[in-house]
Write a protein that holds these residues in place. Structure first.
Motif, PDB file in Angstrom:
ATOM      1  N   LEU A   1      29.687  45.007  41.580  1.00 21.01           N
ATOM      2  CA  LEU A   1      30.880  45.592  42.209  1.00 21.01           C
ATOM      3  C   LEU A   1      31.502  44.619  43.209  1.00 21.01           C
ATOM      4  O   LEU A   1      30.828  43.758  43.764  1.00 21.01           O
ATOM      5  N   SER A   2      32.774  44.798  43.453  1.00 21.31           N
ATOM      6  CA  SER A   2      33.501  43.958  44.393  1.00 21.31           C
ATOM      7  C   SER A   2      32.912  44.070  45.794  1.00 21.31           C
ATOM      8  O   SER A   2      32.533  45.154  46.241  1.00 21.31           O
TER       9      SER A   2
ATOM     10  N   ASP B   1      46.254  49.318  46.618  1.00 20.68           N
ATOM     11  CA  ASP B   1      45.221  50.315  46.276  1.00 20.68           C
ATOM     12  C   ASP B   1      44.747  51.081  47.513  1.00 20.68           C
ATOM     13  O   ASP B   1      43.554  51.258  47.735  1.00 20.68           O
TER      14      ASP B   1
ATOM     15  N   LEU C   1      31.878  39.207  43.822  1.00 24.56           N
ATOM     16  CA  LEU C   1      31.137  40.375  43.354  1.00 24.56           C
ATOM     17  C   LEU C   1      29.708  40.369  43.884  1.00 24.56           C
ATOM     18  O   LEU C   1      29.109  39.306  44.062  1.00 24.56           O
TER      19      LEU C   1
ATOM     20  N   LEU D   1      37.408  36.842  42.600  1.00 23.38           N
ATOM     21  CA  LEU D   1      36.999  38.064  43.288  1.00 23.38           C
ATOM     22  C   LEU D   1      35.486  37.971  43.480  1.00 23.38           C
ATOM     23  O   LEU D   1      34.749  37.744  42.521  1.00 23.38           O
TER      24      LEU D   1
ATOM     25  N   ARG E   1      37.540  48.478  46.719  1.00 24.90           N
ATOM     26  CA  ARG E   1      36.440  48.123  45.812  1.00 24.90           C
ATOM     27  C   ARG E   1      36.842  48.182  44.336  1.00 24.90           C
ATOM     28  O   ARG E   1      36.214  47.566  43.499  1.00 24.90           O
ATOM     29  N   ASN E   2      37.930  48.907  44.041  1.00 21.61           N
ATOM     30  CA  ASN E   2      38.371  49.009  42.647  1.00 21.61           C
ATOM     31  C   ASN E   2      39.470  48.010  42.285  1.00 21.61           C
ATOM     32  O   ASN E   2      39.927  47.982  41.149  1.00 21.61           O
ATOM     33  N   THR E   3      39.914  47.191  43.230  1.00 18.10           N
ATOM     34  CA  THR E   3      40.923  46.173  42.944  1.00 18.10           C
ATOM     35  C   THR E   3      40.309  45.100  42.057  1.00 18.10           C
ATOM     36  O   THR E   3      39.204  44.621  42.321  1.00 18.10           O
ATOM     37  N   THR E   4      41.034  44.717  41.005  1.00 14.26           N
ATOM     38  CA  THR E   4      40.513  43.737  40.055  1.00 14.26           C
ATOM     39  C   THR E   4      41.044  42.333  40.343  1.00 14.26           C
ATOM     40  O   THR E   4      42.062  42.166  41.027  1.00 14.26           O
ATOM     41  N   GLU E   5      40.356  41.353  39.785  1.00 10.68           N
ATOM     42  CA  GLU E   5      40.786  39.964  39.910  1.00 10.68           C
ATOM     43  C   GLU E   5      42.177  39.781  39.305  1.00 10.68           C
ATOM     44  O   GLU E   5      43.000  39.048  39.844  1.00 10.68           O
ATOM     45  N   GLU E   6      42.439  40.439  38.199  1.00 14.53           N
ATOM     46  CA  GLU E   6      43.746  40.343  37.544  1.00 14.53           C
ATOM     47  C   GLU E   6      44.860  40.903  38.434  1.00 14.53           C
ATOM     48  O   GLU E   6      45.956  40.331  38.503  1.00 14.53           O
ATOM     49  N   GLN E   7      44.594  41.993  39.148  1.00 15.28           N
ATOM     50  CA  GLN E   7      45.592  42.551  40.071  1.00 15.28           C
ATOM     51  C   GLN E   7      45.903  41.562  41.190  1.00 15.28           C
ATOM     52  O   GLN E   7      47.061  41.397  41.576  1.00 15.28           O
TER      53      GLN E   7
END
Length: 79
Positions: free
Chosen positions: A40-41, A68, A34, A32, A10-16
């Protein structure tokens, strides 16, 4: 080729996600998904890669990769 990336933390970002896939080729778009209420993802994303060989390489190398603390799943999107 449009790829579906599932089981994201849930904390993985689009940029990652974009960075992960860019290591295997050109990323045309990365989205990603949301939750509209919380922002939140939802734990999945779509990645579009214009080159078939690069998409195949990304799928092969990233399917079941640990990102992650989550083992992600990558497959071709049906839409």
């Amino acid at each position: 080729m449009k790829l579906l990336v599932r089981n994201l933390a849930r904390n993985t970002t689009e940029e990652q996600i974009r960075t992960l896939f860019t290591a295997h080729g050109t990323v045309e778009e990365c989205t990603l998904v949301l939750d509209q209420e919380t922002g939140l993802s939802k734990g999945f994303a779509f990645v579009e890669m214009p080159d078939q060989k690069e998409a195949d390489t990304a799928l092969k190398n990233l399917h079941h990769a640990n990102i992650d603390d989550s083992k992600i799943r990558v497959k071709y999107s049906q839409n």
